[in-house]
Design a protein around this motif. Structure first.
Motif, PDB file in Angstrom:
ATOM      1  N   LEU A  81     -26.157   5.104   0.716  1.00 54.54           N
ATOM      2  CA  LEU A  81     -27.429   4.589   0.210  1.00 54.54           C
ATOM      3  C   LEU A  81     -28.515   5.660   0.176  1.00 54.54           C
ATOM      4  O   LEU A  81     -29.319   5.709  -0.764  1.00 54.54           O
ATOM      5  N   GLU A  82     -28.562   6.527   1.183  1.00 52.78           N
ATOM      6  CA  GLU A  82     -29.614   7.550   1.207  1.00 52.78           C
ATOM      7  C   GLU A  82     -29.460   8.519   0.043  1.00 52.78           C
ATOM      8  O   GLU A  82     -30.453   8.949  -0.559  1.00 52.78           O
ATOM      9  N   ASP A  83     -28.226   8.895  -0.295  1.00 57.86           N
ATOM     10  CA  ASP A  83     -28.025   9.764  -1.451  1.00 57.86           C
ATOM     11  C   ASP A  83     -28.396   9.043  -2.744  1.00 57.86           C
ATOM     12  O   ASP A  83     -28.939   9.657  -3.676  1.00 57.86           O
ATOM     13  N   GLU A  84     -28.108   7.753  -2.823  1.00 53.26           N
ATOM     14  CA  GLU A  84     -28.491   6.990  -4.012  1.00 53.26           C
ATOM     15  C   GLU A  84     -30.009   6.958  -4.169  1.00 53.26           C
ATOM     16  O   GLU A  84     -30.539   7.135  -5.277  1.00 53.26           O
ATOM     17  N   PHE A  85     -30.710   6.796  -3.065  1.00 54.07           N
ATOM     18  CA  PHE A  85     -32.172   6.756  -3.168  1.00 54.07           C
ATOM     19  C   PHE A  85     -32.787   8.138  -3.322  1.00 54.07           C
ATOM     20  O   PHE A  85     -33.901   8.259  -3.864  1.00 54.07           O
ATOM     21  N   ALA A  86     -32.097   9.173  -2.911  1.00 53.36           N
ATOM     22  CA  ALA A  86     -32.580  10.524  -3.216  1.00 53.36           C
ATOM     23  C   ALA A  86     -32.610  10.723  -4.724  1.00 53.36           C
ATOM     24  O   ALA A  86     -33.555  11.296  -5.283  1.00 53.36           O
ATOM     25  N   LYS A  87     -31.565  10.246  -5.397  1.00 54.29           N
ATOM     26  CA  LYS A  87     -31.535  10.309  -6.860  1.00 54.29           C
ATOM     27  C   LYS A  87     -32.633   9.443  -7.463  1.00 54.29           C
ATOM     28  O   LYS A  87     -33.379   9.883  -8.358  1.00 54.29           O
ATOM     29  N   ILE A  88     -32.745   8.209  -6.996  1.00 54.67           N
ATOM     30  CA  ILE A  88     -33.724   7.278  -7.566  1.00 54.67           C
ATOM     31  C   ILE A  88     -35.143   7.799  -7.400  1.00 54.67           C
ATOM     32  O   ILE A  88     -35.962   7.715  -8.324  1.00 54.67           O
ATOM     33  N   GLU A  89     -35.442   8.337  -6.225  1.00 55.04           N
ATOM     34  CA  GLU A  89     -36.793   8.875  -5.992  1.00 55.04           C
ATOM     35  C   GLU A  89     -37.092  10.021  -6.952  1.00 55.04           C
ATOM     36  O   GLU A  89     -38.182  10.113  -7.520  1.00 55.04           O
TER      37      GLU A  89
END
Length: 271
Positions: free
Chosen positions: A92-100
């Motif tokens: 999830l943290e890598d997914e939100f790094a992309k989203i951010e």
């Protein structure tokens, strides 16, 4: 209401190959020329455009090129579509790094909307815990969008854990995020897009129109969807935002855009 068009018809939808091994690089992409798509969309008479996150991030090191192209075509970047698995804590943290990263860059280009698709369909049966994790992730996604003055919306989609009317009702009851109804995906998942718009109109900030007929996506007017009833429901709620037209594939992308634009003008009185 203002009319936009998605660039996914130009080249079809693919995923960035880097996302196979690095979740932070798991972008959607339209596999054609973004410049050609924008020029065609402008020539068909649309006011705005929606891009996939991967197509936007192609301009990460040359933002002025995209800004100048949009300006020269009198097009607005309406929104950016992104997505993730959302239900697996380990990534999830890598997914939100992309989203951010996508949200920050999209806002710098003048985008208004950040559209989320997703919620993985696991090999095992879906559980209530999956929906809780998706709901928590969408709350976080809403907060990321607000941080950059973007409006976040959730987009139900085939191939995700929110396909059916029951699944949509479940995730909507667990969240406060706005809904972006994709009319064809709703019907393909067994729902009634008119009923969905009527039910959730107070949570609609952005709309995707896409026709559906004979088991395939169609230009507007070539399927059987009741866009007049959908438009009436939106107008009754004083909706005055963007309607973006989508068509996943068409042999002549410009022609598909023109067919939908003619329908919008002649049948719905838009544009």
């Amino acid at each position: 209401m203002k009319l936009g068009y998605q660039t996914n018809t130009w080249g079809g939808v693919v995923g960035h190959p880097g996302g196979v091994t690095s979740v932070k690089d798991a972008y959607y992409k339209a596999n054609g020329s973004t410049e050609e798509a924008l020029r065609d969309i402008a020539s068909a008479g649309y006011q705005g455009v929606e891009l996939f996150d991967g197509n936007v991030m192609e301009y990460e090191d040359k933002p002025e090129e995209l800004k100048n192209l949009l300006k020269s075509l009198n097009l607005q970047l309406v929104g950016v579509y992104t997505g993730a698995n959302f239900i697996y804590p380990d990534i999830l943290e890598d997914e939100f790094a992309k989203i951010e990263k996508v949200a920050r860059f999209s806002a710098s280009l003048g985008a208004e909307h950040l559209v989320y698709g997703g919620g993985a369909v696991p090999a095992r049966a879906l559980t209530d815990e999956d929906f809780r994790r998706l709901a928590d992730a969408l709350k976080r996604g809403d907060e990321v969008a607000k941080k950059y003055n973007l409006t976040a919306s959730y987009h139900p989609h085939l191939g995700t854990c929110v396909e059916t009317p029951e699944q949509l009702d479940k995730i909507m009851s667990m969240t406060q995020i706005a809904l972006c109804p994709d009319t064809a995906h709703i019907e393909a998942g067994g729902g009634d897009p008119v009923a969905v718009i009527q039910k959730y109109v107070d949570r609609i900030q952005y709309v995707h129109f896409k026709d559906w007929g004979n088991g395939t996506f169609q230009p507007l007017g070539e399927g059987h969807q009741d866009f007049k009833a959908m438009l009436a429901a939106l107008q009754a709620a004083n909706y005055d935002g963007w309607i973006t037209i989508e068509l996943d594939s068409y042999s002549n992308p410009l022609k598909g855009a023109e067919i939908s634009k003619q329908y919008l003008k002649e049948q719905l009185g838009l544009g």
